[in-house]
Design a protein around this motif. Structure first.
Motif, PDB file in Angstrom:
ATOM      1  N   SER A   1    -102.485  31.317  22.299  1.00 44.11           N
ATOM      2  CA  SER A   1    -103.122  30.645  21.169  1.00 44.11           C
ATOM      3  C   SER A   1    -102.794  29.164  21.056  1.00 44.11           C
ATOM      4  N   LEU A   2    -101.867  28.666  21.853  1.00 41.88           N
ATOM      5  CA  LEU A   2    -101.439  27.279  21.745  1.00 41.88           C
ATOM      6  C   LEU A   2    -102.616  26.321  21.890  1.00 41.88           C
TER       7      LEU A   2
ATOM      8  N   VAL B   1     -97.091  37.006  25.722  1.00 41.64           N
ATOM      9  CA  VAL B   1     -96.089  35.969  25.507  1.00 41.64           C
ATOM     10  C   VAL B   1     -96.736  34.962  24.562  1.00 41.64           C
ATOM     11  N   GLU B   2     -96.194  34.849  23.362  1.00 40.77           N
ATOM     12  CA  GLU B   2     -96.863  34.091  22.304  1.00 40.77           C
ATOM     13  C   GLU B   2     -95.831  33.417  21.409  1.00 40.77           C
ATOM     14  N   GLN B   3     -96.062  32.149  21.090  1.00 43.16           N
ATOM     15  CA  GLN B   3     -95.150  31.428  20.205  1.00 43.16           C
ATOM     16  C   GLN B   3     -95.463  31.676  18.731  1.00 43.16           C
ATOM     17  N   ASN B   4     -96.637  32.148  18.404  1.00 44.08           N
ATOM     18  CA  ASN B   4     -97.016  32.434  17.016  1.00 44.08           C
ATOM     19  C   ASN B   4     -96.514  33.838  16.679  1.00 44.08           C
ATOM     20  N   ALA B   5     -95.316  33.902  16.107  1.00 43.63           N
ATOM     21  CA  ALA B   5     -94.661  35.191  15.848  1.00 43.63           C
ATOM     22  C   ALA B   5     -95.481  36.070  14.916  1.00 43.63           C
ATOM     23  N   HIS B   6     -96.091  35.487  13.902  1.00 45.07           N
ATOM     24  CA  HIS B   6     -96.899  36.285  12.972  1.00 45.07           C
ATOM     25  C   HIS B   6     -98.034  36.997  13.698  1.00 45.07           C
TER      26      HIS B   6
ATOM     27  N   ALA C   1     -98.358  43.823  18.105  1.00 48.44           N
ATOM     28  CA  ALA C   1     -97.313  44.390  18.964  1.00 48.44           C
ATOM     29  C   ALA C   1     -96.765  45.708  18.439  1.00 48.44           C
ATOM     30  N   ALA C   2     -96.311  46.523  19.371  1.00 47.72           N
ATOM     31  CA  ALA C   2     -95.544  47.719  19.037  1.00 47.72           C
ATOM     32  C   ALA C   2     -94.052  47.409  19.126  1.00 47.72           C
ATOM     33  N   ARG C   3     -93.698  46.538  20.062  1.00 49.49           N
ATOM     34  CA  ARG C   3     -92.307  46.101  20.272  1.00 49.49           C
ATOM     35  C   ARG C   3     -92.309  44.597  20.453  1.00 49.49           C
ATOM     36  N   GLY C   4     -91.148  44.006  20.204  1.00 49.37           N
ATOM     37  CA  GLY C   4     -91.018  42.574  20.403  1.00 49.37           C
ATOM     38  C   GLY C   4     -89.665  42.217  20.973  1.00 49.37           C
ATOM     39  N   TYR C   5     -89.640  41.083  21.626  1.00 50.12           N
ATOM     40  CA  TYR C   5     -88.418  40.544  22.225  1.00 50.12           C
ATOM     41  C   TYR C   5     -88.361  39.068  21.876  1.00 50.12           C
ATOM     42  N   VAL C   6     -87.253  38.631  21.308  1.00 43.92           N
ATOM     43  CA  VAL C   6     -87.074  37.230  20.952  1.00 43.92           C
ATOM     44  C   VAL C   6     -86.268  36.579  22.064  1.00 43.92           C
ATOM     45  N   LEU C   7     -86.833  35.515  22.640  1.00 41.06           N
ATOM     46  CA  LEU C   7     -86.150  34.765  23.686  1.00 41.06           C
ATOM     47  C   LEU C   7     -85.746  33.405  23.145  1.00 41.06           C
ATOM     48  N   GLU C   8     -84.526  33.021  23.413  1.00 37.95           N
ATOM     49  CA  GLU C   8     -84.039  31.692  23.063  1.00 37.95           C
ATOM     50  C   GLU C   8     -83.424  31.089  24.305  1.00 37.95           C
TER      51      GLU C   8
END
Length: 76
Positions: A2-3, A30-35, A41-48
């Protein structure tokens, strides 16, 4: 994906992602818009900085105070 897209295009794009998933296709998004990502999504992974810091079901992530504060505009 979506960027840089206009909001109306983002809505259409995520509607298409929902339709593809409803047909039984697994999607790695792979998406930066968390909302928006958590809305499909059914599952999510936060990468930092390349490391996974949090993982769980959508409900887990939406209920996580740290995730809400850092990525969803909520309060910790």
């Amino acid at each position: 994906p979506s960027l840089g897209l206009a909001p109306v295009i983002v809505q259409s794009l995520f509607a298409t992602i929902r339709e593809i998933h409803a047909l039984g296709t697994t999607i790695l998004l792979v998406e930066q818009n968390a909302h928006m990502a958590l809305s499909v999504a059914a599952r999510g992974y936060v990468l930092e900085t390349g490391s996974m810091t949090v993982e769980g079901t959508t409900a887990d992530l939406l209920g996580n105070a740290e995730v809400r504060a850092a990525y969803l505009g909520g309060h910790a």
